[in-house]
Design a protein around this motif. Structure first.
Motif, PDB file in Angstrom:
ATOM      1  N   ASP A  60     -29.729  -9.005  31.344  1.00 56.14           N
ATOM      2  CA  ASP A  60     -29.142  -8.142  30.415  1.00 56.14           C
ATOM      3  C   ASP A  60     -28.085  -7.320  31.457  1.00 56.14           C
ATOM      4  N   ARG A  61     -27.057  -6.579  30.791  1.00 59.02           N
ATOM      5  CA  ARG A  61     -25.885  -5.859  31.614  1.00 59.02           C
ATOM      6  C   ARG A  61     -26.269  -4.496  31.245  1.00 59.02           C
ATOM      7  N   PHE A  62     -25.902  -3.970  32.664  1.00 60.16           N
ATOM      8  CA  PHE A  62     -25.565  -2.390  32.778  1.00 60.16           C
ATOM      9  C   PHE A  62     -24.320  -2.116  33.271  1.00 60.16           C
ATOM     10  N   VAL A  63     -23.595  -1.113  32.399  1.00 62.63           N
ATOM     11  CA  VAL A  63     -22.208  -0.776  33.063  1.00 62.63           C
ATOM     12  C   VAL A  63     -22.360   0.880  33.265  1.00 62.63           C
ATOM     13  N   LEU A  64     -22.049   1.170  34.409  1.00 65.14           N
ATOM     14  CA  LEU A  64     -21.990   2.522  34.761  1.00 65.14           C
ATOM     15  C   LEU A  64     -20.621   3.376  34.440  1.00 65.14           C
ATOM     16  N   SER A  65     -20.528   3.400  33.387  1.00 65.52           N
ATOM     17  CA  SER A  65     -19.055   4.081  32.865  1.00 65.52           C
ATOM     18  C   SER A  65     -18.486   5.261  33.810  1.00 65.52           C
ATOM     19  N   LYS A  66     -19.461   6.206  33.859  1.00 66.09           N
ATOM     20  CA  LYS A  66     -19.305   7.267  34.980  1.00 66.09           C
ATOM     21  C   LYS A  66     -19.490   6.898  36.265  1.00 66.09           C
ATOM     22  N   GLY A  67     -18.408   6.095  36.724  1.00 64.66           N
ATOM     23  CA  GLY A  67     -18.593   5.291  37.973  1.00 64.66           C
ATOM     24  C   GLY A  67     -18.954   6.135  39.155  1.00 64.66           C
ATOM     25  N   HIS A  68     -18.397   7.538  39.071  1.00 64.64           N
ATOM     26  CA  HIS A  68     -18.649   8.548  40.133  1.00 64.64           C
ATOM     27  C   HIS A  68     -20.117   8.879  40.523  1.00 64.64           C
ATOM     28  N   ALA A  69     -21.032   8.300  39.688  1.00 62.01           N
ATOM     29  CA  ALA A  69     -22.560   8.631  39.786  1.00 62.01           C
ATOM     30  C   ALA A  69     -23.350   7.165  40.553  1.00 62.01           C
ATOM     31  N   ALA A  70     -22.361   6.662  41.201  1.00 68.29           N
ATOM     32  CA  ALA A  70     -22.711   5.475  41.984  1.00 68.29           C
ATOM     33  C   ALA A  70     -23.929   5.876  42.831  1.00 68.29           C
ATOM     34  N   PRO A  71     -24.135   6.977  43.340  1.00 69.28           N
ATOM     35  CA  PRO A  71     -25.346   7.157  44.278  1.00 69.28           C
ATOM     36  C   PRO A  71     -26.674   6.989  43.616  1.00 69.28           C
ATOM     37  N   CYS A  72     -26.730   7.277  42.250  1.00 67.33           N
ATOM     38  CA  CYS A  72     -27.678   6.863  41.616  1.00 67.33           C
ATOM     39  C   CYS A  72     -28.039   5.503  41.308  1.00 67.33           C
ATOM     40  N   TYR A  73     -26.805   4.854  40.785  1.00 69.95           N
ATOM     41  CA  TYR A  73     -26.800   3.544  40.578  1.00 69.95           C
ATOM     42  C   TYR A  73     -27.403   2.631  41.924  1.00 69.95           C
ATOM     43  N   TYR A  74     -26.851   2.907  43.122  1.00 65.58           N
ATOM     44  CA  TYR A  74     -27.080   2.405  44.263  1.00 65.58           C
ATOM     45  C   TYR A  74     -28.575   2.367  44.719  1.00 65.58           C
ATOM     46  N   ALA A  75     -29.026   3.822  44.310  1.00 66.75           N
ATOM     47  CA  ALA A  75     -30.307   4.063  44.814  1.00 66.75           C
ATOM     48  C   ALA A  75     -31.394   3.328  44.086  1.00 66.75           C
ATOM     49  N   VAL A  76     -30.997   2.893  42.723  1.00 70.87           N
ATOM     50  CA  VAL A  76     -32.009   2.304  41.902  1.00 70.87           C
ATOM     51  C   VAL A  76     -31.910   0.849  42.190  1.00 70.87           C
ATOM     52  N   LEU A  77     -30.464   0.280  42.532  1.00 73.47           N
ATOM     53  CA  LEU A  77     -30.555  -1.067  42.757  1.00 73.47           C
ATOM     54  C   LEU A  77     -31.568  -1.425  43.992  1.00 73.47           C
ATOM     55  N   GLY A  78     -31.222  -0.421  45.119  1.00 72.70           N
ATOM     56  CA  GLY A  78     -32.012  -0.605  46.301  1.00 72.70           C
ATOM     57  C   GLY A  78     -33.264  -0.438  46.152  1.00 72.70           C
ATOM     58  N   GLU A  79     -33.972   0.461  45.375  1.00 71.97           N
ATOM     59  CA  GLU A  79     -35.487   0.528  45.137  1.00 71.97           C
ATOM     60  C   GLU A  79     -35.975  -0.722  44.448  1.00 71.97           C
ATOM     61  N   LYS A  80     -35.114  -1.105  43.528  1.00 67.42           N
ATOM     62  CA  LYS A  80     -35.466  -2.519  42.655  1.00 67.42           C
ATOM     63  C   LYS A  80     -35.357  -3.536  43.624  1.00 67.42           C
ATOM     64  N   GLY A  81     -34.689  -3.602  44.630  1.00 66.97           N
ATOM     65  CA  GLY A  81     -34.742  -4.783  45.634  1.00 66.97           C
ATOM     66  C   GLY A  81     -33.294  -5.676  45.530  1.00 66.97           C
ATOM     67  N   PHE A  82     -32.315  -5.401  44.962  1.00 68.75           N
ATOM     68  CA  PHE A  82     -31.291  -6.094  45.020  1.00 68.75           C
ATOM     69  C   PHE A  82     -30.495  -6.039  46.351  1.00 68.75           C
ATOM     70  N   PHE A  83     -30.998  -5.155  47.265  1.00 73.79           N
ATOM     71  CA  PHE A  83     -30.237  -5.156  48.624  1.00 73.79           C
ATOM     72  C   PHE A  83     -31.307  -4.109  49.467  1.00 73.79           C
TER      73      PHE A  83
END
Length: 269
Positions: A60-83
């Motif tokens: 599935d795909r997710f697009v953060l259209s409000k790209g300035h909220a990147a800290p939330c996006y990165y936090a979730v990706l990190g907690e999920k184990g993407f990096f």
């Protein structure tokens, strides 16, 4: 993941947001904190994704259209184990893949480079159209917009296309916290009746408390009778940190060290 575990993850994500923006002395904490339950529920409860194989074809795909909220996006990706979460220290640093806005060419788990408001939903519509009409796959596409972002005309062109092509594999989520960089939505440019607007564009519309994990989860599961879905998620800018909540000044201001410690104490309590 059950609701209690999801809420625990949301607290961890909020701490990550505070630490990232404080370490960088830069970033957008307010609109990141408002989006925590939305993005966390998607990645930990709903999306078909695999951190070990971030480019698998049927993801599935997710697009953060409000790209300035990147800290939330990165936090979730990190907690999920993407990096590795140690990368959080490099947020907004030169040569880091955790740039101020998401970079799909560098950051694992990021599907689209975003930041120019209005473009993300158009990208998501294209992804959903390709999945439904060309690949004939079961891929679902989700995109998160800021409410101030709805002042961009491109949003409505994309919405018209989503309805025309009956993209029932597309979910548009509005982070409706009522504030944008220059003030309240009403002060800058009133949005009117969002439910009526998206309904008139052919969407199946739900209105929920966007800072309630259970409400977000139920809305994401709701069937739409063949229409694209729009979730109007009422949220609080700066959610979880008392001195940031509903304060427009925290749109793009990083916490000082003292403010970091106060915020982390609240989030631990």
């Amino acid at each position: 993941m059950d609701i209690a575990s999801m809420e625990k993850t949301c607290r961890a994500v909020r701490r990550d947001i505070i630490n990232m923006t404080a370490d960088a002395a830069s970033g957008h904490p307010g609109g990141s904190l408002s989006a925590v339950e939305i993005i966390t529920t998607l990645f930990f409860g709903k999306m078909n994704i695999d951190p070990a194989n971030p480019k698998k074809a049927d993801r599935d795909r997710f697009v953060l259209s409000k790209g300035h909220a990147a800290p939330c996006y990165y936090a979730v990706l990190g907690e999920k184990g993407f990096f590795d979460k140690a990368e959080f220290k490099n947020f907004r640093q030169l040569h880091s893949f955790l740039q101020g806005h998401p970079d799909a060419k560098k950051c694992p788990g990021v599907e689209a480079s975003t930041g120019s408001l209005g473009q993300g939903i158009s990208i998501a519509v294209g992804m959903a159209l390709g999945a439904k009409k060309l690949d004939h796959s079961g891929v679902k596409v989700y995109t998160l917009l800021g409410d101030g972002e709805l002042q961009e005309g491109q949003v409505w062109e994309a919405s018209m296309a989503a309805s025309h092509y009956k993209l029932d594999n597309l979910t548009v989520i509005i982070d409706n916290n009522g504030l944008q960089i220059d003030g309240t939505n009403d002060q800058v440019m009133g949005l009117g009746d969002l439910n009526a607007k998206f309904t008139s564009f052919g969407f199946y519309v739900l209105e929920i408390d966007g800072n309630d994990v259970e409400a977000v989860s139920k809305a994401l599961d709701t069937e739409t009778d063949g229409r694209p879905k729009c979730i109007i998620a009422r949220t609080v800018k700066g959610k979880g940190v008392s001195f940031m909540e509903n304060q427009v000044g925290w749109h793009g201001k990083a916490p000082s060290e003292w403010e970091r410690q106060q915020a982390l104490k609240e989030l631990e309590d």
